[in-house]
Motif scaffolding. Structure first.
Motif, mmCIF file in Angstrom:
data_model
loop_
_atom_site.group_PDB
_atom_site.id
_atom_site.type_symbol
_atom_site.label_atom_id
_atom_site.label_comp_id
_atom_site.label_asym_id
_atom_site.label_seq_id
_atom_site.Cartn_x
_atom_site.Cartn_y
_atom_site.Cartn_z
ATOM 1 N N HIS A 26 0.821 -1.209 0.000
ATOM 2 C CA HIS A 26 0.000 0.000 0.000
ATOM 3 C C HIS A 26 0.856 1.260 0.000
ATOM 4 N N GLN A 27 1.975 1.226 0.707
ATOM 5 C CA GLN A 27 2.872 2.381 0.709
ATOM 6 C C GLN A 27 3.460 2.619 -0.680
ATOM 7 N N LEU A 28 3.825 1.551 -1.376
ATOM 8 C CA LEU A 28 4.362 1.695 -2.735
ATOM 9 C C LEU A 28 3.303 2.243 -3.681
ATOM 10 N N ILE A 29 2.082 1.813 -3.528
ATOM 11 C CA ILE A 29 0.992 2.331 -4.360
ATOM 12 C C ILE A 29 0.787 3.816 -4.077
ATOM 13 N N ALA A 30 0.835 4.202 -2.813
ATOM 14 C CA ALA A 30 0.670 5.615 -2.450
ATOM 15 C C ALA A 30 1.819 6.455 -3.010
ATOM 16 N N LEU A 31 3.035 5.943 -2.980
ATOM 17 C CA LEU A 31 4.181 6.661 -3.548
ATOM 18 C C LEU A 31 4.038 6.794 -5.059
ATOM 19 N N ASN A 32 3.503 5.771 -5.694
ATOM 20 C CA ASN A 32 3.250 5.824 -7.130
ATOM 21 C C ASN A 32 2.224 6.919 -7.431
ATOM 22 N N LEU A 33 1.146 6.929 -6.663
ATOM 23 C CA LEU A 33 0.106 7.940 -6.866
ATOM 24 C C LEU A 33 0.649 9.340 -6.607
ATOM 25 N N TYR A 34 1.502 9.483 -5.594
ATOM 26 C CA TYR A 34 2.067 10.786 -5.256
ATOM 27 C C TYR A 34 2.727 11.436 -6.468
ATOM 28 N N ARG A 35 3.365 10.619 -7.309
ATOM 29 C CA ARG A 35 4.052 11.144 -8.479
ATOM 30 C C ARG A 35 3.116 11.468 -9.632
ATOM 31 N N LYS A 36 1.875 11.038 -9.548
ATOM 32 C CA LYS A 36 1.003 11.127 -10.718
ATOM 33 C C LYS A 36 -0.155 12.111 -10.576
ATOM 34 N N ILE A 37 -0.289 12.742 -9.420
ATOM 35 C CA ILE A 37 -1.336 13.745 -9.271
ATOM 36 C C ILE A 37 -0.701 15.058 -8.835
ATOM 37 N N PRO A 38 -1.320 16.182 -9.163
ATOM 38 C CA PRO A 38 -0.719 17.485 -8.853
ATOM 39 C C PRO A 38 -0.598 17.734 -7.355
ATOM 40 N N PHE A 39 0.405 18.518 -7.004
ATOM 41 C CA PHE A 39 0.537 18.940 -5.612
ATOM 42 C C PHE A 39 -0.713 19.727 -5.213
ATOM 43 N N GLY A 40 -1.231 19.453 -4.038
ATOM 44 C CA GLY A 40 -2.446 20.114 -3.596
ATOM 45 C C GLY A 40 -3.705 19.344 -3.917
ATOM 46 N N HIS A 41 -3.557 18.189 -4.606
ATOM 47 C CA HIS A 41 -4.717 17.366 -4.948
ATOM 48 C C HIS A 41 -4.785 16.118 -4.075
ATOM 49 N N TYR A 42 -4.277 16.237 -2.863
ATOM 50 C CA TYR A 42 -4.243 15.086 -1.971
ATOM 51 C C TYR A 42 -5.435 15.052 -1.029
ATOM 52 N N ASP A 43 -6.402 15.907 -1.251
ATOM 53 C CA ASP A 43 -7.554 16.017 -0.361
ATOM 54 C C ASP A 43 -8.435 14.765 -0.437
ATOM 55 N N LYS A 44 -9.031 14.420 0.691
ATOM 56 C CA LYS A 44 -9.868 13.227 0.760
ATOM 57 C C LYS A 44 -11.108 13.310 -0.128
ATOM 58 N N GLY A 45 -11.446 14.526 -0.576
ATOM 59 C CA GLY A 45 -12.618 14.683 -1.429
ATOM 60 C C GLY A 45 -12.319 14.594 -2.907
ATOM 61 N N LYS A 46 -11.043 14.483 -3.289
ATOM 62 C CA LYS A 46 -10.692 14.407 -4.702
ATOM 63 C C LYS A 46 -11.105 13.044 -5.280
#
Length: 269
Positions: free
Chosen positions: A13-33
């Protein structure tokens, strides 16, 4: 209502989250996105849990630290260790994280998960990366690495060509500064990537265009000999001497890589 039990953060799950971190814009980490909601659901997690993990990673990103931008600043020891391991082992963990992400969406290894178009991820046919036709483990791993690199680089540049500003994803390339075939250790290094339109990528790859120490466009005499020509003047001459658009996450192009391109690939004459 009873509170849902928390789901432990496994290595996968941590690797998946790190993968996602690289693929969405900064500031788009909100739980409502929508993308956070989509992926959290596939992981069996709450959107809040995934959003917090992404923000924790943002607090560890040296690119944002240099800009005095901070995340939640609640990164755990485990977060720090996973972040450091991922950055130090991109050639291995980049493709691994991409495969884990892929497997959340589909079991069909011929498809990829695209994060570049729309508000959520979509399963799609992969882009061509050189015409591999076998489905061997090695080929799938290489393709996952290429997919990880392309989507990471394009997102770092806000899905826009850093020269022209073109923002049509299917017309954009994650161009390697030092060639893929000759520098395997640099293949997934974000400092070795540029987001270019397919036209500018072709010119860069063939040595007809490069960038100076100030990241300004240089054109070769081999390209200029075809002038005057309206399309060349519009697509190349109009950008000569102008600085490229820098990424808004990950890392800026490494000068040592650009120097190699100027000295060994760029056709000065």
């Amino acid at each position: 209502m009873a509170r849902s039990p928390s789901v432990p953060w496994t290595r996968e799950h941590q690797l998946i989250a790190l993968n996602l971190y690289r693929k969405i814009p900064f500031g788009h980490y909100d739980k409502g996105k929508p993308i956070v909601i989509q992926l959290a659901g596939l992981m069996g997690r709450s959107p809040s849990s995934l959003a917090m993990k992404l923000s924790n990673f943002a607090s560890l990103d040296p690119f944002h630290k240099a800009r005095n931008v901070k995340g939640l600043n609640k990164a755990t020891i485990d977060d720090r260790a996973m972040w450091a391991e991922f950055q130090a082992n991109l050639p291995t963990l980049g493709p691994e994280s991409e495969q884990l992400m892929h497997d959340l969406f589909t079991s069909d290894d011929s498809l990829e998960v695209d994060f570049l178009e729309g508000k959520t991820a979509k399963v799609a046919a992969p882009r061509s990366f050189g015409g591999e036709s076998t489905e061997s483990i090695a080929t799938v791993k290489i393709r996952r690495g290429q997919q990880f690199f392309r989507q990471s680089i394009l997102r770092a540049y806000d899905v826009r060509c850093c020269v022209s500003g073109i923002n049509v994803p299917r017309m954009l390339v994650a161009s390697h500064i030092r060639p893929w075939r000759d520098f395997p250790d640099d293949r997934l290094d974000p400092r070795n990537g540029l987001c270019l339109s397919s036209l500018h990528d072709a010119a860069f790859d063939s040595g007809l265009m490069t960038f100076d120490e100030d990241l300004k466009v240089l054109l070769s005499s081999g390209l200029k000999k075809f002038l005057p020509q309206a399309s060349l003047e519009l697509n190349f001459l109009g950008y000569e001497g102008k600085a490229i658009r820098l990424p808004d996450k990950l890392a800026t192009p490494a000068e040592e890589f650009l120097k190699h391109h100027r000295e060994h690939i760029f056709a000065k004459e």
